[in-house]
Design a protein around this motif. Sequence first.
Motif, short mmCIF file in Angstrom:
data_model
loop_
_atom_site.label_atom_id
_atom_site.label_comp_id
_atom_site.label_asym_id
_atom_site.label_seq_id
_atom_site.Cartn_x
_atom_site.Cartn_y
_atom_site.Cartn_z
N UNK A 95 3.04 9.65 -12.32
CA UNK A 95 3.56 9.87 -10.97
C UNK A 95 4.01 8.56 -10.34
N UNK A 96 4.82 8.69 -9.29
CA UNK A 96 5.32 7.51 -8.59
C UNK A 96 4.23 6.83 -7.76
N UNK A 97 3.02 7.41 -7.71
CA UNK A 97 1.91 6.79 -7.00
C UNK A 97 1.26 5.68 -7.81
N UNK A 113 7.98 6.60 -21.09
CA UNK A 113 7.31 6.93 -19.84
C UNK A 113 8.28 7.64 -18.90
N UNK A 114 7.86 8.79 -18.39
CA UNK A 114 8.65 9.56 -17.44
C UNK A 114 7.89 9.61 -16.11
N UNK A 115 8.53 9.21 -15.02
CA UNK A 115 7.89 9.15 -13.71
C UNK A 115 8.30 10.36 -12.88
N UNK A 116 7.32 11.06 -12.33
CA UNK A 116 7.55 12.27 -11.52
C UNK A 116 7.03 12.05 -10.10
N UNK A 117 7.52 12.83 -9.14
CA UNK A 117 7.03 12.70 -7.76
C UNK A 117 5.57 13.14 -7.65
N UNK A 118 4.81 12.46 -6.78
CA UNK A 118 3.39 12.81 -6.60
C UNK A 118 3.17 13.81 -5.48
#
Length: 453
Positions: A95-97, A113-118
């Motif tokens: 997550x982006x957190x 690595x894939x970043x998703x919204x938290x």
Amino acid sequence: MDVKNNILETIGNTPLIRLNKITRHLPCTVVAKVDYFNPGHSIKDRMALKMVEVAEQEGKLKPGGTIIEGTSGNTGMGLALAAIVKGYKCIFVTTDKQSKEKADILKAMGAEVIVCPSNVEPEDPQSYYSVAARLAREIPNSYHMNQYDNLANRLAHYETTGPEIWRQTEGKITHLVCTAGTGGTITGTAMYLKEQNPNIKVWAVDAYGSLLTKYYYTGEIDPNEVYPYFSEGFGEDFIPKNYDMSVIDAFTQVTDKDGAVMARRLAKEEGLFCGYSAGSCLQGLMQLKESLTKDDLVVCIFHDHGSRYVGKIYNDQWMMERGFLDVKTFKDIVNGRPMVQKLITISEEKQVAEAVDLMKQYDIEHIPVTRGEAIVGSISEGGLFQKVFNNPDIKHQPIAHVIEPPFPIVDFNTPVEKLRTLITKDNGAAMSKDEIGNYHIITKYDVIQALGG
């Protein structure tokens, strides 16, 4: 020869370290199970390896396959180590957190690595839970580890963390304190310890914004309990299957600020450079300390290393921007800046236009004016505005013609409260010399930002 065959053989058998200063006012003995001594610098190495081994035994992870997992970073590191040794690929969804350092480390270990919204629900297609599950369905010869519901997670701690603590304390442990995230560490460790001595108390530490605490006390899954928080690696917005709440005796919630401040104290006072959850774990113990006695032996689980949080809780600017760091002096404000800033000055002989250019170039409103090496006055955007408006030709005159009084020079340890009285509508800044003689300037904006807006 005592030679390990590969990095995976170094997982586990981490030390118990006594806390001496922060806990000196408690009646009991407090020790930390410091699991950043694992090769991946976190306790997650234990369960990551176990999940891979169980998946192999069950035929779910085949040679040349791809490991897929949603992770805050530490589980991904453990899985990456196992993948390197055993020949698997890795795709991690986070997550982006999470701190940038965690994602960078995973990439360094060869993972994608894939970043998703938290700020989305777990069921949302954009959530890192959903994206990991979707990738596992779409990518051939892949396996989604799913640390939350994979019971190999808690089995790892039942087989290693619990027995190590029991052996290291010679069975004298009376309390286990651990942050609660996926549930694997606290549940697996507690299951083993309570088999040895049912009287051992297990205290879970949770984050505000997590629904675990209310669920523990009421059995209710309340979405109204869920909201964003800065703490990393613990707290959940659903109930993972790894939990067995019957082995937990109490839950307490710790604020983002208290956990971060305590982590910094661990570094400065105990020499333990730990992650966010370690600070929260110890703070949670402090919140439950009233029931402790002189005969108690408390074991706190310190999950990971502080190197993954240097851009967050160990960064003064990050802490100040969130109101987590108490700002007391001129020096605190200067030290809280992201980098050392050279003081911009201008000679009284220069033209006003050059001062205006400096203000634009460096995005500043106040400049000390010099005569030789001495500071003899100041020039400000506010003071120039009306003068240039009334007489545009003034831009080509020497600064000496429009010079304003010099900014007050104060001691480097001047309290913020005094700066409030010195920095006024008519005087927009104050100056000070640091320990090696360099000047620094702070403005009204600096004070407001340092005090949290």
